[in-house]
Design a protein around this motif. Structure first.
Motif, PDB file in Angstrom:
ATOM      1  N   ILE A  57       1.177  -1.449  -0.095  1.00  0.00           N
ATOM      2  CA  ILE A  57      -0.102  -0.179   0.049  1.00  0.00           C
ATOM      3  C   ILE A  57       0.790   1.007  -0.087  1.00  0.00           C
ATOM      4  O   ILE A  57       0.479   2.430  -0.645  1.00  0.00           O
ATOM      5  N   ARG A  58       2.164   1.349   0.819  1.00  0.00           N
ATOM      6  CA  ARG A  58       3.249   2.598   0.889  1.00  0.00           C
ATOM      7  C   ARG A  58       4.348   1.892   0.405  1.00  0.00           C
ATOM      8  O   ARG A  58       4.743   0.519   0.795  1.00  0.00           O
ATOM      9  N   PHE A 166      -4.332   6.734  -6.356  1.00  0.00           N
ATOM     10  CA  PHE A 166      -2.977   6.502  -5.055  1.00  0.00           C
ATOM     11  C   PHE A 166      -3.320   5.481  -5.175  1.00  0.00           C
ATOM     12  O   PHE A 166      -2.150   5.211  -4.624  1.00  0.00           O
ATOM     13  N   GLN A 204     -12.149  -3.704   1.830  1.00  0.00           N
ATOM     14  CA  GLN A 204     -11.395  -2.617   1.930  1.00  0.00           C
ATOM     15  C   GLN A 204     -11.964  -1.578   1.406  1.00  0.00           C
ATOM     16  O   GLN A 204     -12.494  -0.361   1.767  1.00  0.00           O
ATOM     17  N   ASN A 238     -16.147   3.355   2.919  1.00  0.00           N
ATOM     18  CA  ASN A 238     -16.644   4.523   2.092  1.00  0.00           C
ATOM     19  C   ASN A 238     -17.291   5.162   2.246  1.00  0.00           C
ATOM     20  O   ASN A 238     -18.834   4.597   2.030  1.00  0.00           O
ATOM     21  N   PRO A 263     -12.547   6.860   6.275  1.00  0.00           N
ATOM     22  CA  PRO A 263     -11.295   7.537   5.594  1.00  0.00           C
ATOM     23  C   PRO A 263     -12.133   8.518   4.519  1.00  0.00           C
ATOM     24  O   PRO A 263     -12.885   8.881   3.989  1.00  0.00           O
ATOM     25  N   GLN A 265      -8.851  11.238   3.725  1.00  0.00           N
ATOM     26  CA  GLN A 265      -8.030  11.207   2.834  1.00  0.00           C
ATOM     27  C   GLN A 265      -7.468  12.366   2.727  1.00  0.00           C
ATOM     28  O   GLN A 265      -6.263  13.391   2.501  1.00  0.00           O
ATOM     29  N   ARG A 277     -12.010  10.776  -5.777  1.00  0.00           N
ATOM     30  CA  ARG A 277     -12.576  10.175  -4.127  1.00  0.00           C
ATOM     31  C   ARG A 277     -13.895  10.014  -4.465  1.00  0.00           C
ATOM     32  O   ARG A 277     -14.260  11.616  -5.508  1.00  0.00           O
ATOM     33  N   ASP A 303      -8.961   7.602   7.950  1.00  0.00           N
ATOM     34  CA  ASP A 303      -7.582   7.699   7.294  1.00  0.00           C
ATOM     35  C   ASP A 303      -6.979   9.159   6.253  1.00  0.00           C
ATOM     36  O   ASP A 303      -8.343   9.496   5.790  1.00  0.00           O
ATOM     37  N   MET A 305      -3.924  11.594   4.134  1.00  0.00           N
ATOM     38  CA  MET A 305      -2.726  11.256   3.803  1.00  0.00           C
ATOM     39  C   MET A 305      -2.513  12.963   3.455  1.00  0.00           C
ATOM     40  O   MET A 305      -3.167  13.393   2.471  1.00  0.00           O
ATOM     41  N   PHE A 334      -0.737   9.808   7.177  1.00  0.00           N
ATOM     42  CA  PHE A 334      -0.031   8.494   6.735  1.00  0.00           C
ATOM     43  C   PHE A 334       0.757  10.150   5.706  1.00  0.00           C
ATOM     44  O   PHE A 334      -0.506  10.688   5.072  1.00  0.00           O
ATOM     45  N   SER A 335       2.037   9.988   4.961  1.00  0.00           N
ATOM     46  CA  SER A 335       2.640  10.645   3.277  1.00  0.00           C
ATOM     47  C   SER A 335       2.469  10.159   1.983  1.00  0.00           C
ATOM     48  O   SER A 335       3.002   8.613   2.528  1.00  0.00           O
ATOM     49  N   TYR A 336       1.702  10.832   1.278  1.00  0.00           N
ATOM     50  CA  TYR A 336       1.525  10.373  -0.182  1.00  0.00           C
ATOM     51  C   TYR A 336       3.008   9.763  -0.606  1.00  0.00           C
ATOM     52  O   TYR A 336       4.120   9.924  -0.830  1.00  0.00           O
ATOM     53  N   SER A 337       3.277   7.860  -0.914  1.00  0.00           N
ATOM     54  CA  SER A 337       3.875   7.546  -1.412  1.00  0.00           C
ATOM     55  C   SER A 337       3.054   6.801  -3.443  1.00  0.00           C
ATOM     56  O   SER A 337       2.406   6.642  -3.159  1.00  0.00           O
ATOM     57  N   ARG A 339       3.026   4.784  -6.055  1.00  0.00           N
ATOM     58  CA  ARG A 339       2.907   3.463  -6.580  1.00  0.00           C
ATOM     59  C   ARG A 339       3.181   3.000  -7.674  1.00  0.00           C
ATOM     60  O   ARG A 339       1.979   2.776  -8.551  1.00  0.00           O
TER      61      ARG A 339
END
Ligand code: SAH
Ligand code: F3S
Length: 444
Positions: A57-58, A166, A204, A238, A263, A265, A277, A303, A305, A334-337, A339
Protein backbone atom coordinates in the motif's frame (compact mmCIF):
# COMPACT_ATOMS: atom_id res chain seq x y z
CA UNK A 1 13.88 -40.79 11.63
CA UNK A 2 12.35 -40.69 8.18
CA UNK A 3 9.03 -39.61 9.72
CA UNK A 4 10.64 -36.83 11.69
CA UNK A 5 12.28 -35.56 8.56
CA UNK A 6 8.97 -35.55 6.77
CA UNK A 7 7.29 -33.55 9.52
CA UNK A 8 10.12 -31.09 9.54
CA UNK A 9 9.79 -30.59 5.81
CA UNK A 10 6.17 -29.75 6.29
CA UNK A 11 6.46 -27.05 8.93
CA UNK A 12 5.69 -23.48 8.00
CA UNK A 13 5.78 -20.06 9.59
CA UNK A 14 3.88 -16.92 8.51
CA UNK A 15 4.98 -13.34 8.95
CA UNK A 16 2.37 -10.66 8.45
CA UNK A 17 2.79 -7.23 6.94
CA UNK A 18 0.04 -4.68 6.42
CA UNK A 19 -3.58 -4.49 7.44
CA UNK A 20 -6.14 -6.59 9.32
CA UNK A 21 -7.20 -8.16 6.06
CA UNK A 22 -3.74 -9.69 5.69
CA UNK A 23 -3.97 -11.16 9.17
CA UNK A 24 -7.36 -12.57 8.24
CA UNK A 25 -5.90 -13.97 5.00
CA UNK A 26 -3.11 -15.66 6.92
CA UNK A 27 -5.78 -17.47 8.93
CA UNK A 28 -7.26 -18.78 5.67
CA UNK A 29 -3.81 -19.83 4.43
CA UNK A 30 -3.08 -21.67 7.69
CA UNK A 31 -6.36 -23.56 7.37
CA UNK A 32 -5.55 -24.53 3.75
CA UNK A 33 -2.07 -25.72 4.70
CA UNK A 34 -3.36 -27.74 7.68
CA UNK A 35 -5.75 -29.58 5.36
CA UNK A 36 -2.81 -30.43 3.15
CA UNK A 37 -0.68 -31.96 5.89
CA UNK A 38 1.50 -28.99 6.85
CA UNK A 39 2.26 -27.90 10.42
CA UNK A 40 2.40 -24.40 11.83
CA UNK A 41 5.66 -23.67 13.58
CA UNK A 42 5.67 -21.10 16.38
CA UNK A 43 9.33 -20.42 15.79
CA UNK A 44 10.64 -19.04 12.52
CA UNK A 45 13.98 -20.78 12.92
CA UNK A 46 12.35 -24.21 13.21
CA UNK A 47 10.23 -23.87 10.06
CA UNK A 48 11.15 -25.18 6.63
CA UNK A 49 8.77 -22.93 4.77
CA UNK A 50 8.52 -19.23 5.57
CA UNK A 51 5.61 -17.33 4.12
CA UNK A 52 5.66 -13.54 4.06
CA UNK A 53 2.18 -12.06 3.80
CA UNK A 54 3.10 -8.86 2.02
CA UNK A 55 1.63 -5.38 1.64
CA UNK A 56 2.42 -2.75 -0.98
CA UNK A 57 0.00 0.00 0.00
CA UNK A 58 2.89 2.36 0.77
CA UNK A 59 6.50 2.31 -0.30
CA UNK A 60 7.55 1.91 3.32
CA UNK A 61 5.72 -1.43 3.60
CA UNK A 62 7.68 -2.80 0.64
CA UNK A 63 10.97 -1.50 2.03
CA UNK A 64 10.27 -3.13 5.39
CA UNK A 65 9.67 -6.49 3.72
CA UNK A 66 12.73 -6.07 1.51
CA UNK A 67 14.94 -5.45 4.55
CA UNK A 68 13.46 -8.41 6.35
CA UNK A 69 14.16 -10.69 3.40
CA UNK A 70 17.79 -9.53 3.32
CA UNK A 71 18.08 -10.07 7.05
CA UNK A 72 16.79 -13.65 6.78
CA UNK A 73 18.82 -14.73 3.76
CA UNK A 74 21.34 -16.35 6.12
CA UNK A 75 18.65 -18.94 7.04
CA UNK A 76 18.28 -19.81 3.40
CA UNK A 77 22.01 -20.19 2.94
CA UNK A 78 22.33 -22.42 5.98
CA UNK A 79 19.43 -24.80 5.39
CA UNK A 80 17.10 -25.74 2.61
CA UNK A 81 14.35 -23.35 3.55
CA UNK A 82 11.65 -22.16 1.17
CA UNK A 83 10.67 -18.50 1.07
CA UNK A 84 7.23 -17.72 -0.34
CA UNK A 85 5.67 -14.32 -0.73
CA UNK A 86 1.91 -14.22 -0.56
CA UNK A 87 -0.58 -11.33 -0.43
CA UNK A 88 -0.63 -7.87 -1.90
CA UNK A 89 2.67 -7.71 -3.67
CA UNK A 90 2.80 -5.27 -6.58
CA UNK A 91 3.92 -6.66 -9.92
CA UNK A 92 6.87 -4.26 -9.92
CA UNK A 93 8.17 -5.36 -6.52
CA UNK A 94 7.67 -8.99 -7.49
CA UNK A 95 9.78 -8.47 -10.62
CA UNK A 96 12.56 -6.87 -8.56
CA UNK A 97 12.55 -9.82 -6.15
CA UNK A 98 12.41 -12.29 -9.04
CA UNK A 99 15.58 -10.79 -10.46
CA UNK A 100 17.33 -11.16 -7.12
CA UNK A 101 16.30 -14.86 -7.12
CA UNK A 102 15.94 -15.05 -3.38
CA UNK A 103 12.29 -16.11 -3.28
CA UNK A 104 10.94 -19.55 -4.23
CA UNK A 105 7.38 -18.62 -5.11
CA UNK A 106 4.83 -15.80 -5.16
CA UNK A 107 1.11 -16.32 -4.59
CA UNK A 108 -1.48 -13.58 -5.07
CA UNK A 109 -4.55 -13.15 -2.81
CA UNK A 110 -6.81 -15.05 -5.23
CA UNK A 111 -4.64 -18.18 -5.35
CA UNK A 112 -4.11 -19.22 -1.75
CA UNK A 113 -5.63 -22.64 -2.44
CA UNK A 114 -2.68 -23.29 -4.74
CA UNK A 115 -0.03 -22.70 -2.07
CA UNK A 116 0.46 -26.45 -1.36
CA UNK A 117 1.24 -26.97 -5.07
CA UNK A 118 3.66 -24.06 -5.09
CA UNK A 119 5.45 -25.59 -2.14
CA UNK A 120 5.57 -29.05 -3.75
CA UNK A 121 6.94 -27.58 -6.98
CA UNK A 122 9.56 -25.61 -5.13
CA UNK A 123 10.68 -28.72 -3.24
CA UNK A 124 11.31 -30.59 -6.48
CA UNK A 125 13.21 -27.63 -7.82
CA UNK A 126 10.78 -25.75 -10.03
CA UNK A 127 11.80 -22.33 -8.78
CA UNK A 128 10.58 -18.77 -9.22
CA UNK A 129 7.02 -19.26 -10.17
CA UNK A 130 4.11 -17.02 -9.45
CA UNK A 131 0.35 -17.23 -9.62
CA UNK A 132 -1.46 -15.20 -12.17
CA UNK A 133 -4.97 -16.06 -11.18
CA UNK A 134 -7.26 -13.07 -11.72
CA UNK A 135 -10.44 -14.99 -10.84
CA UNK A 136 -11.72 -13.61 -7.58
CA UNK A 137 -12.04 -15.94 -4.61
CA UNK A 138 -14.17 -15.53 -1.49
CA UNK A 139 -12.78 -18.61 0.35
CA UNK A 140 -16.30 -19.21 1.66
CA UNK A 141 -15.60 -22.94 1.75
CA UNK A 142 -12.71 -22.48 4.19
CA UNK A 143 -13.07 -22.17 7.96
CA UNK A 144 -10.18 -19.89 8.87
CA UNK A 145 -7.82 -20.99 11.64
CA UNK A 146 -8.30 -18.02 13.99
CA UNK A 147 -5.07 -16.93 15.65
CA UNK A 148 -6.73 -14.72 18.25
CA UNK A 149 -9.23 -15.53 20.95
CA UNK A 150 -12.23 -13.40 22.06
CA UNK A 151 -12.15 -10.96 19.13
CA UNK A 152 -11.39 -11.71 15.51
CA UNK A 153 -11.85 -10.63 11.88
CA UNK A 154 -13.79 -12.06 8.96
CA UNK A 155 -13.44 -10.76 5.39
CA UNK A 156 -16.85 -10.35 3.79
CA UNK A 157 -15.79 -8.51 0.66
CA UNK A 158 -12.49 -8.90 -1.15
CA UNK A 159 -10.88 -6.66 -3.76
CA UNK A 160 -12.07 -3.17 -4.67
CA UNK A 161 -13.73 -1.54 -7.67
CA UNK A 162 -13.15 2.05 -6.69
CA UNK A 163 -9.92 2.92 -8.40
CA UNK A 164 -8.79 5.76 -6.15
CA UNK A 165 -5.90 7.12 -8.18
CA UNK A 166 -3.29 6.67 -5.41
CA UNK A 167 -4.22 3.13 -4.45
CA UNK A 168 -2.60 -0.14 -5.46
CA UNK A 169 -5.28 -2.40 -3.91
CA UNK A 170 -7.44 -2.82 -7.05
CA UNK A 171 -4.28 -4.06 -8.83
CA UNK A 172 -3.05 -6.39 -6.10
CA UNK A 173 -6.41 -7.75 -4.96
CA UNK A 174 -8.52 -7.45 -8.09
CA UNK A 175 -12.22 -6.72 -8.54
CA UNK A 176 -14.59 -6.61 -5.59
CA UNK A 177 -16.45 -9.77 -4.65
CA UNK A 178 -18.77 -10.43 -1.67
CA UNK A 179 -19.10 -13.62 0.37
CA UNK A 180 -22.30 -15.59 0.62
CA UNK A 181 -24.40 -14.24 3.58
CA UNK A 182 -25.20 -17.77 4.79
CA UNK A 183 -21.49 -18.48 5.12
CA UNK A 184 -20.96 -15.20 7.02
CA UNK A 185 -23.81 -15.86 9.45
CA UNK A 186 -22.84 -19.51 10.04
CA UNK A 187 -19.18 -18.57 10.57
CA UNK A 188 -20.15 -15.90 13.13
CA UNK A 189 -22.42 -18.36 14.96
CA UNK A 190 -19.58 -20.91 15.00
CA UNK A 191 -17.27 -18.26 16.46
CA UNK A 192 -19.77 -17.42 19.17
CA UNK A 193 -20.08 -21.09 20.10
CA UNK A 194 -16.31 -21.21 20.38
CA UNK A 195 -16.20 -18.38 22.91
CA UNK A 196 -15.64 -15.36 20.68
CA UNK A 197 -17.27 -12.13 21.84
CA UNK A 198 -16.56 -9.78 18.96
CA UNK A 199 -16.32 -10.03 15.19
CA UNK A 200 -15.03 -7.35 12.83
CA UNK A 201 -16.40 -7.70 9.30
CA UNK A 202 -13.70 -6.67 6.88
CA UNK A 203 -13.64 -5.27 3.38
CA UNK A 204 -11.67 -2.60 1.58
CA UNK A 205 -15.01 -1.04 1.10
CA UNK A 206 -17.26 -3.04 3.32
CA UNK A 207 -20.37 -0.89 2.84
CA UNK A 208 -20.56 -1.86 -0.79
CA UNK A 209 -21.26 -5.50 0.20
CA UNK A 210 -23.72 -6.98 -2.28
CA UNK A 211 -25.22 -10.46 -2.61
CA UNK A 212 -28.10 -10.63 -5.11
CA UNK A 213 -30.58 -8.12 -3.67
CA UNK A 214 -28.95 -8.04 -0.26
CA UNK A 215 -26.87 -5.00 0.63
CA UNK A 216 -24.67 -4.31 3.67
CA UNK A 217 -27.54 -2.94 5.78
CA UNK A 218 -29.58 -6.10 5.10
CA UNK A 219 -26.62 -8.28 6.05
CA UNK A 220 -26.17 -6.43 9.36
CA UNK A 221 -29.89 -6.62 10.00
CA UNK A 222 -29.89 -10.41 9.51
CA UNK A 223 -26.66 -11.02 11.38
CA UNK A 224 -27.21 -8.92 14.54
CA UNK A 225 -30.12 -10.95 16.02
CA UNK A 226 -28.39 -14.26 15.16
CA UNK A 227 -25.48 -13.44 17.51
CA UNK A 228 -27.13 -11.19 20.10
CA UNK A 229 -24.33 -11.50 22.69
CA UNK A 230 -21.54 -10.87 20.27
CA UNK A 231 -20.28 -7.44 19.27
CA UNK A 232 -20.21 -6.65 15.57
CA UNK A 233 -17.74 -4.18 14.08
CA UNK A 234 -16.93 -3.46 10.46
CA UNK A 235 -14.19 -1.73 8.53
CA UNK A 236 -13.50 0.09 6.20
CA UNK A 237 -16.41 2.30 5.22
CA UNK A 238 -16.06 4.39 2.12
CA UNK A 239 -17.97 7.68 2.54
CA UNK A 240 -19.31 7.18 -0.96
CA UNK A 241 -21.19 3.97 0.01
CA UNK A 242 -22.38 4.83 3.52
CA UNK A 243 -26.19 4.94 3.30
CA UNK A 244 -28.95 6.12 5.66
CA UNK A 245 -30.16 2.53 5.76
CA UNK A 246 -26.82 1.37 7.20
CA UNK A 247 -26.89 4.11 9.83
CA UNK A 248 -30.46 3.16 10.84
CA UNK A 249 -29.45 -0.48 11.26
CA UNK A 250 -26.39 0.42 13.36
CA UNK A 251 -28.56 2.54 15.60
CA UNK A 252 -31.25 -0.16 15.89
CA UNK A 253 -29.08 -3.07 17.13
CA UNK A 254 -27.30 -2.78 20.47
CA UNK A 255 -24.67 -5.36 19.47
CA UNK A 256 -23.54 -3.38 16.41
CA UNK A 257 -20.73 -1.19 17.66
CA UNK A 258 -21.10 2.56 17.55
CA UNK A 259 -17.96 3.38 15.69
CA UNK A 260 -17.42 4.24 12.03
CA UNK A 261 -14.04 4.37 10.36
CA UNK A 262 -14.58 6.82 7.53
CA UNK A 263 -11.38 7.68 5.65
CA UNK A 264 -11.57 11.17 4.15
CA UNK A 265 -8.01 11.34 2.72
CA UNK A 266 -8.17 15.12 2.18
CA UNK A 267 -10.34 18.12 3.02
CA UNK A 268 -9.76 19.76 -0.37
CA UNK A 269 -12.22 19.23 -3.21
CA UNK A 270 -9.45 19.72 -5.74
CA UNK A 271 -7.44 16.89 -4.19
CA UNK A 272 -10.47 14.63 -3.66
CA UNK A 273 -11.20 14.95 -7.37
CA UNK A 274 -7.59 14.16 -8.31
CA UNK A 275 -7.80 11.14 -6.02
CA UNK A 276 -11.03 10.01 -7.72
CA UNK A 277 -12.77 9.84 -4.35
CA UNK A 278 -16.42 10.05 -5.28
CA UNK A 279 -17.54 12.63 -2.72
CA UNK A 280 -16.88 16.26 -1.99
CA UNK A 281 -15.83 17.90 1.26
CA UNK A 282 -19.39 19.21 1.68
CA UNK A 283 -20.96 15.77 1.14
CA UNK A 284 -18.52 14.25 3.61
CA UNK A 285 -19.31 16.84 6.28
CA UNK A 286 -23.05 16.42 5.82
CA UNK A 287 -22.58 12.65 6.14
CA UNK A 288 -20.78 13.18 9.47
CA UNK A 289 -23.67 15.38 10.64
CA UNK A 290 -26.12 12.67 9.64
CA UNK A 291 -24.15 10.01 11.54
CA UNK A 292 -24.16 12.19 14.65
CA UNK A 293 -27.89 12.80 14.32
CA UNK A 294 -28.89 9.16 13.79
CA UNK A 295 -26.29 7.64 16.17
CA UNK A 296 -25.38 10.42 18.65
CA UNK A 297 -22.97 8.22 20.64
CA UNK A 298 -21.03 7.13 17.53
CA UNK A 299 -17.26 7.65 17.43
CA UNK A 300 -15.69 8.52 14.11
CA UNK A 301 -12.13 7.87 12.93
CA UNK A 302 -10.36 8.69 9.68
CA UNK A 303 -7.48 8.05 7.32
CA UNK A 304 -5.80 11.16 5.93
CA UNK A 305 -2.93 11.37 3.49
CA UNK A 306 -0.66 14.40 3.13
CA UNK A 307 1.29 15.50 0.08
CA UNK A 308 -0.73 13.92 -2.70
CA UNK A 309 0.08 15.20 -6.22
CA UNK A 310 -0.46 18.96 -6.63
CA UNK A 311 -1.39 19.47 -2.96
CA UNK A 312 -0.76 23.14 -2.18
CA UNK A 313 -0.65 24.85 1.18
CA UNK A 314 -4.28 25.94 0.80
CA UNK A 315 -5.39 22.34 0.17
CA UNK A 316 -3.56 21.31 3.31
CA UNK A 317 -5.34 24.13 5.17
CA UNK A 318 -8.67 22.73 3.89
CA UNK A 319 -7.75 19.41 5.52
CA UNK A 320 -6.87 21.18 8.77
CA UNK A 321 -10.17 23.10 8.68
CA UNK A 322 -12.12 19.92 8.05
CA UNK A 323 -10.40 18.21 10.97
CA UNK A 324 -11.18 21.18 13.20
CA UNK A 325 -14.80 21.09 12.14
CA UNK A 326 -15.23 17.35 12.77
CA UNK A 327 -12.84 16.77 15.68
CA UNK A 328 -12.46 13.05 15.06
CA UNK A 329 -11.97 10.60 17.91
CA UNK A 330 -8.82 9.25 16.29
CA UNK A 331 -7.25 8.62 12.91
CA UNK A 332 -4.50 7.06 10.84
CA UNK A 333 -2.29 9.49 8.97
CA UNK A 334 0.21 8.89 6.19
CA UNK A 335 2.33 10.82 3.74
CA UNK A 336 1.68 9.95 0.12
CA UNK A 337 4.01 7.57 -1.69
CA UNK A 338 3.63 6.93 -5.39
CA UNK A 339 2.72 3.32 -6.18
CA UNK A 340 3.74 1.80 -9.52
CA UNK A 341 0.78 0.86 -11.68
CA UNK A 342 -1.67 3.36 -10.22
CA UNK A 343 -3.21 6.20 -12.22
CA UNK A 344 -1.37 8.78 -10.08
CA UNK A 345 1.94 7.03 -10.79
CA UNK A 346 1.30 7.01 -14.52
CA UNK A 347 -0.43 10.34 -15.07
CA UNK A 348 0.17 12.73 -12.18
CA UNK A 349 3.34 14.26 -10.78
CA UNK A 350 4.50 13.30 -7.28
CA UNK A 351 5.49 16.94 -6.93
CA UNK A 352 5.20 17.73 -3.21
CA UNK A 353 8.72 17.68 -1.75
CA UNK A 354 9.42 15.02 0.87
CA UNK A 355 10.07 17.55 3.65
CA UNK A 356 6.75 19.32 2.91
CA UNK A 357 4.85 16.01 3.07
CA UNK A 358 6.50 15.27 6.41
CA UNK A 359 5.86 18.77 7.79
CA UNK A 360 2.18 18.59 6.85
CA UNK A 361 1.95 15.08 8.27
CA UNK A 362 3.36 16.26 11.59
CA UNK A 363 0.86 19.13 11.67
CA UNK A 364 -2.13 16.86 11.22
CA UNK A 365 -0.81 14.28 13.68
CA UNK A 366 -0.35 17.00 16.32
CA UNK A 367 -3.81 18.37 15.61
CA UNK A 368 -5.39 14.91 15.83
CA UNK A 369 -3.73 14.37 19.22
CA UNK A 370 -5.41 17.54 20.46
CA UNK A 371 -8.78 16.44 19.12
CA UNK A 372 -8.38 12.91 20.49
CA UNK A 373 -7.70 14.28 23.96
CA UNK A 374 -10.73 16.57 23.71
CA UNK A 375 -12.94 13.64 22.64
CA UNK A 376 -11.52 11.29 25.30
CA UNK A 377 -12.24 13.87 28.02
CA UNK A 378 -15.94 13.62 27.11
CA UNK A 379 -15.88 10.12 28.64
CA UNK A 380 -14.35 11.05 32.01
CA UNK A 381 -16.89 10.43 34.80
CA UNK A 382 -18.99 8.18 32.54
CA UNK A 383 -19.66 4.45 32.81
CA UNK A 384 -18.63 2.35 29.84
CA UNK A 385 -19.31 -1.25 28.87
CA UNK A 386 -15.97 -2.91 28.17
CA UNK A 387 -15.03 -6.26 26.69
CA UNK A 388 -11.87 -7.48 28.45
CA UNK A 389 -9.40 -8.48 25.76
CA UNK A 390 -6.09 -8.86 27.54
CA UNK A 391 -3.48 -7.43 29.85
CA UNK A 392 -2.53 -3.78 29.58
CA UNK A 393 0.88 -3.48 27.91
CA UNK A 394 2.07 -0.93 30.45
CA UNK A 395 0.87 -2.56 33.66
CA UNK A 396 0.20 -6.28 34.15
CA UNK A 397 -2.12 -5.53 37.07
CA UNK A 398 -4.52 -3.84 34.63
CA UNK A 399 -6.88 -5.25 32.01
CA UNK A 400 -7.15 -3.82 28.54
CA UNK A 401 -10.43 -3.64 26.61
CA UNK A 402 -12.54 -1.41 24.38
CA UNK A 403 -15.94 0.20 24.59
CA UNK A 404 -18.48 0.14 21.77
CA UNK A 405 -16.82 3.26 20.33
CA UNK A 406 -13.59 1.26 19.87
CA UNK A 407 -11.75 3.38 22.43
CA UNK A 408 -9.14 1.66 24.56
CA UNK A 409 -9.88 1.43 28.30
CA UNK A 410 -7.55 0.11 31.01
CA UNK A 411 -8.52 -0.67 34.61
CA UNK A 412 -7.33 -2.73 37.63
CA UNK A 413 -7.99 -6.45 37.09
CA UNK A 414 -9.76 -7.41 40.33
CA UNK A 415 -11.22 -10.90 39.89
CA UNK A 416 -12.35 -10.48 36.30
CA UNK A 417 -11.29 -12.60 33.34
CA UNK A 418 -10.45 -12.15 29.68
CA UNK A 419 -13.60 -12.41 27.55
CA UNK A 420 -15.92 -10.95 30.19
CA UNK A 421 -17.98 -7.81 29.68
CA UNK A 422 -17.94 -5.35 32.53
CA UNK A 423 -18.93 -1.78 33.33
CA UNK A 424 -16.03 0.57 33.99
CA UNK A 425 -16.22 4.10 35.38
CA UNK A 426 -13.74 6.38 33.62
CA UNK A 427 -11.65 8.43 36.03
CA UNK A 428 -8.92 9.92 33.83
CA UNK A 429 -7.59 9.85 30.30
CA UNK A 430 -4.72 10.41 27.88
CA UNK A 431 -5.22 11.16 24.18
CA UNK A 432 -5.08 7.41 23.43
CA UNK A 433 -6.34 5.56 26.53
CA UNK A 434 -9.20 5.91 28.96
CA UNK A 435 -8.38 4.85 32.52
CA UNK A 436 -11.00 3.70 35.00
CA UNK A 437 -12.15 1.23 37.61
CA UNK A 438 -14.73 -1.53 37.57
CA UNK A 439 -18.19 -0.26 38.40
CA UNK A 440 -20.29 -3.42 38.17
CA UNK A 441 -20.83 -6.64 36.20
CA UNK A 442 -22.63 -6.92 32.94
CA UNK A 443 -25.00 -9.88 32.78
CA UNK A 444 -24.52 -11.59 29.41
N1 SAH B 1 -10.41 1.13 1.33
C1 SAH B 1 -9.99 2.13 2.21
C2 SAH B 1 -8.50 2.34 2.22
C3 SAH B 1 -7.58 1.17 2.26
S1 SAH B 1 -5.89 1.59 2.25
C4 SAH B 1 -10.69 3.47 1.86
O1 SAH B 1 -11.62 3.49 1.16
O2 SAH B 1 -10.27 4.52 2.30
C5 SAH B 1 -5.66 2.31 3.86
C6 SAH B 1 -5.15 3.70 3.83
O3 SAH B 1 -3.83 3.76 3.32
C7 SAH B 1 -5.92 4.65 2.93
O4 SAH B 1 -7.08 5.11 3.52
C8 SAH B 1 -4.93 5.75 2.66
O5 SAH B 1 -5.02 6.79 3.60
C9 SAH B 1 -3.59 5.03 2.79
N2 SAH B 1 -2.96 4.90 1.46
C10 SAH B 1 -3.43 4.22 0.41
N3 SAH B 1 -2.59 4.36 -0.64
C11 SAH B 1 -1.57 5.15 -0.22
C12 SAH B 1 -0.40 5.69 -0.84
N4 SAH B 1 -0.14 5.44 -2.11
N5 SAH B 1 0.41 6.47 -0.09
C13 SAH B 1 0.14 6.73 1.20
N6 SAH B 1 -0.94 6.28 1.83
C14 SAH B 1 -1.80 5.49 1.13
FE1 F3S C 1 -8.01 1.73 -2.35
FE2 F3S C 1 -9.90 3.46 -2.75
FE3 F3S C 1 -10.43 0.88 -2.84
S1 F3S C 1 -8.36 3.59 -1.18
S2 F3S C 1 -8.97 -0.02 -1.47
S3 F3S C 1 -9.16 2.01 -4.26
S4 F3S C 1 -11.71 2.50 -1.93
Amino acid sequence: MENNKKELNNSFYIENYGCQMNVSDSEIVISILFKNGFFLSKNLKEANIILFNSCSIRKKAELTLNNRLEELQYLKRKNKILFGIIGCLSKQFRDILLKKKKIDFFVNPNSYKEIPNFIKNAIIGKPYIYSNNQKNETYSDINPFYLKKITTFLSITRGCNNMCTFCVVPFTRGREISSNPYYIIEECKRLYKNGYKEITLLGQNVDSYKWNNMDFSDLLNFLAPEIPFMRIRFSTSNPHDMSDKILEVISKHSNICKHIHLPVQSGSNKILKLMNRKYTREKYISLIKKIRKIIPECSISHDIMTGFCNEEEKDHQDTIDLMNEIQYNYGYMFSYSSRPGTYAYRKLKDNVPHYVKKKRLKEIIDLQKKHSLFRMKEYVGKIQEVLIEGESKKNNQYWYGRNTQNLVIVFPKESYKIGQFTYVKITETTSATLIGKIYKDVKK
